[in-house]
Design an enzyme around this catalytic site. Structure first.
Site, short mmCIF file in Angstrom:
data_model
loop_
_atom_site.label_atom_id
_atom_site.label_comp_id
_atom_site.label_asym_id
_atom_site.label_seq_id
_atom_site.Cartn_x
_atom_site.Cartn_y
_atom_site.Cartn_z
CG HIS A 1 0.85 5.49 4.07
ND1 HIS A 1 -0.06 5.54 5.08
CD2 HIS A 1 1.50 4.31 4.18
CE1 HIS A 1 0.03 4.42 5.79
NE2 HIS A 1 0.97 3.66 5.26
CG HIS B 1 -0.35 -0.09 2.53
ND1 HIS B 1 0.17 -1.27 3.02
CD2 HIS B 1 -0.18 0.83 3.51
CE1 HIS B 1 0.64 -1.07 4.25
NE2 HIS B 1 0.45 0.20 4.56
#
Length: 145
Positions: free
Chosen positions: A108, A106
């Site tokens: 950010h 992932h």
């Protein structure tokens, strides 16, 4: 992406499947982007591939082309959403030692503005390197390609 590219016990795979709710800001066949529950700053978004990949060490060139192409689009949408946003940290923690908590790749997107109080710490170790040491580190990395 097909369901067989997700795993059962992963938080982000559950969010992708809709088993856990999220505040989705962007979604297509390749990625899902949603508000990070921590909201380091207002508008903090996570982008996850809709394929279970632990982190960037596991990406193929095809994975990178398929999933990372959305970074500019998502970053610009976040920036345009709030006139206070002046900049953005776009980061990924790869592995537990680097601070990765959820073992599903992932990215950010953390909006930034003057005086927001967030500090990202780095250090400058240039005084510990000479020409030979820089070259040795560069050569060790180059040898892996």
């Amino acid at each position: 992406m097909s369901e067989n590219e997700l795993i059962d016990d992963c938080l982000f795979c559950k969010i992708i499947r809709g088993e856990i709710g999220s505040y989705t800001v962007f979604e297509n066949d390749d990625v899902k982007a949603f508000l990070d529950i921590s909201q380091v700053n207002e508008g903090h978004v996570l982008m996850v591939p809709k394929k279970h990949i632990v982190n960037f060490f596991d990406y193929t060139a095809e994975d990178a082309q398929r999933f990372l192409q959305y970074i500019p689009e998502i970053a610009n949408a976040i920036k345009k959403s709030n006139p206070r946003i002046q900049a953005m940290n776009i980061t990924s923690n790869n592995g537990p030692v680097a601070g990765q908590v959820v073992m599903h790749s992932h990215i950010h997107f953390i909006p930034r503005w003057e005086g927001d109080g967030i500090k990202f710490f780095t250090r400058n170790n240039a005084d510990q390197y000479d020409e030979a040491k820089y070259q040795a580190v560069a050569d060790a990395i180059k040898a892996q390609f």
